[in-house]
Write a protein that holds these residues in place. Structure first.
Motif, short mmCIF file in Angstrom:
data_model
loop_
_atom_site.label_atom_id
_atom_site.label_comp_id
_atom_site.label_asym_id
_atom_site.label_seq_id
_atom_site.Cartn_x
_atom_site.Cartn_y
_atom_site.Cartn_z
N ALA A 26 0.85 -1.19 0.00
CA ALA A 26 0.00 0.00 0.00
C ALA A 26 0.88 1.23 0.00
N ASP A 27 0.49 2.23 -0.77
CA ASP A 27 1.25 3.48 -0.86
C ASP A 27 0.31 4.63 -0.54
N ILE A 28 0.59 5.35 0.54
CA ILE A 28 -0.21 6.50 0.95
C ILE A 28 0.59 7.76 0.66
N GLY A 29 0.14 8.52 -0.33
CA GLY A 29 0.82 9.75 -0.70
C GLY A 29 0.39 10.91 0.19
N ILE A 30 1.37 11.71 0.61
CA ILE A 30 1.10 12.84 1.50
C ILE A 30 1.61 14.12 0.85
N PRO A 31 0.72 15.04 0.46
CA PRO A 31 1.17 16.29 -0.14
C PRO A 31 2.16 17.00 0.77
N ARG A 32 3.24 17.48 0.21
CA ARG A 32 4.32 18.05 1.01
C ARG A 32 3.89 19.33 1.73
N ASP A 33 2.87 20.04 1.21
CA ASP A 33 2.45 21.30 1.82
C ASP A 33 1.34 21.12 2.86
N SER A 34 1.09 19.87 3.27
CA SER A 34 0.05 19.62 4.26
C SER A 34 0.36 20.37 5.56
N TRP A 35 -0.62 21.14 6.04
CA TRP A 35 -0.45 21.97 7.24
C TRP A 35 -0.85 21.13 8.46
N VAL A 36 0.15 20.77 9.28
CA VAL A 36 -0.09 19.86 10.39
C VAL A 36 0.64 20.36 11.64
N ASP A 37 0.31 19.74 12.76
CA ASP A 37 0.98 20.03 14.02
C ASP A 37 2.26 19.21 14.11
N ILE A 38 3.41 19.87 14.13
CA ILE A 38 4.70 19.20 14.22
C ILE A 38 5.12 19.18 15.68
N PRO A 39 5.28 18.01 16.28
CA PRO A 39 5.60 17.94 17.71
C PRO A 39 6.79 18.83 18.09
N GLY A 40 6.54 19.72 19.04
CA GLY A 40 7.59 20.60 19.54
C GLY A 40 7.82 21.85 18.72
N HIS A 41 7.10 21.99 17.60
CA HIS A 41 7.35 23.13 16.71
C HIS A 41 6.07 23.82 16.25
N GLY A 42 4.93 23.40 16.71
CA GLY A 42 3.68 24.03 16.31
C GLY A 42 3.27 23.64 14.90
N TYR A 43 2.33 24.40 14.35
CA TYR A 43 1.82 24.08 13.02
C TYR A 43 2.75 24.61 11.93
N ASN A 44 2.94 23.77 10.91
CA ASN A 44 3.78 24.15 9.77
C ASN A 44 3.52 23.13 8.67
N LYS A 45 4.13 23.34 7.51
CA LYS A 45 4.04 22.36 6.44
C LYS A 45 4.72 21.07 6.88
N ILE A 46 4.12 19.94 6.55
CA ILE A 46 4.61 18.66 7.05
C ILE A 46 6.04 18.38 6.61
#
Length: 310
Positions: free
Chosen positions: A97-117
């Motif tokens: 299985a291959d799950i593609g994740i758009p590079r510009d996805s805006w997510v919560d990065i542990p220890g760094h707040g929200y940013n592009k994944i």
């Protein structure tokens, strides 16, 4: 001795012989490969620290494949990831299985707040990127594989190029002015890179680009599978990788991963791209991922590396 037992014994014997052969090949390579040849780090393969009791299938291996956009002189493991594909392989059924994740996805990065994944690679290297992707999909990868695009070009070239099924014609004035025709096409090393990176001329931008990256990975796997039975093919690949790879895995583990990849059955490959809305944050275009969809993909594929529907 029963027939099933004899078959298993022969299988284990063949496996042991191939591992012994690999060990001998690596030992010889260590003697004859000049030191200068092992100083060029083109790939990074890192085992991700897992929490105890991780809820994953015992036969499924998950690898996060990352194309780094590091410039010359930059550390590719602490730059921004330009391609993110979470790939699961069931070593028992040979499904993937291959799950593609758009590079510009805006997510919560542990220890760094929200940013592009993709910036999680810059902030904390492969370990943090693996954790961030795991938080989005619900599956933390066992390994993170990182390479620069020039080395990706060389890798595709080394296997004689690949074939992909391109659903639509498209071009790019900078990367591929002549464009790519629709249908089944052959990609050399450079073309595979361009096919994977172009997004502005695609109807759905980052989502279509991620789907094209999956087509390229399919093409690579198909070529590796077609050549895997050739004497020494897997062993030579592992030796070459170790000459140019920084990893915390041993030769036997690398060999097992290569074997798992080569044994995937094309008819059992399923793939989906995490979708989302398009927004602007801080003047930058971002993808607002559908987190419930990402988790559904993870739930479907976690145990057997199979996606039922996108």
């Amino acid at each position: 001795m029963t027939a099933p037992t004899r078959t298993r014994t022969r299988t284990l014997a063949r496996r042991g012989l191939r591992l012994l052969t690999l060990g001998l090949v690596l030992a010889i390579a260590a003697l004859v490969v000049p030191d200068s040849a092992v100083n060029s780090t083109r790939f990074e393969l890192v085992k991700v620290h897992q929490a105890d009791g991780a809820d994953v299938g015992p036969d499924v291996v998950w690898v996060l494949a990352v194309g780094s956009d590091a410039r010359p002189g930059e550390d590719m493991t602490h730059s921004r990831g330009d391609a993110l594909q979470l790939v699961g392989i069931d070593t028992r059924t040979h499904a993937a299985a291959d799950i593609g994740i758009p590079r510009d996805s805006w997510v919560d990065i542990p220890g760094h707040g929200y940013n592009k994944i993709n910036s999680s690679l810059y902030f904390g290297g492969p370990q943090l990127l693996g954790q961030t992707v795991g938080n989005l999909v619900g599956i933390r990868p066992d390994y993170v594989f990182v390479t620069r695009f020039p080395y990706f070009i060389a890798m595709v070239k080394s296997i004689g190029g690949i074939e992909v099924n391109n659903p639509r014609a498209f071009s790019d004035s900078a990367l591929r002015p002549k464009g790519f025709d629709a249908g089944r096409i052959h990609l050399n090393g450079y073309d595979a890179m361009a096919f994977s990176r172009i997004r502005h001329s695609l109807p759905r931008g980052d989502f279509d680009r991620s789907a094209n990256q999956q087509r390229v990975l399919r093409g690579i796997q198909a070529k590796v599978r077609a050549r895997a039975s050739a004497p020494g093919f897997i062993e030579r690949g592992v030796v070459t990788a170790m000459q140019h790879m920084h990893t915390d895995l041993g030769p036997a583990q690398l060999y097992e991963l290569a074997q798992a990849l080569s044994q995937v059955e094309p008819s059992k490959i399923t793939n989906c791209v995490v979708q989302g809305g398009i927004g602007t944050i801080g003047g930058a275009s971002v993808v607002l991922p559908y987190t419930s969809q990402a988790r559904r993909y993870g739930d479907e594929a976690r145990k057997d590396a199979t996606l039922e529907h996108c």
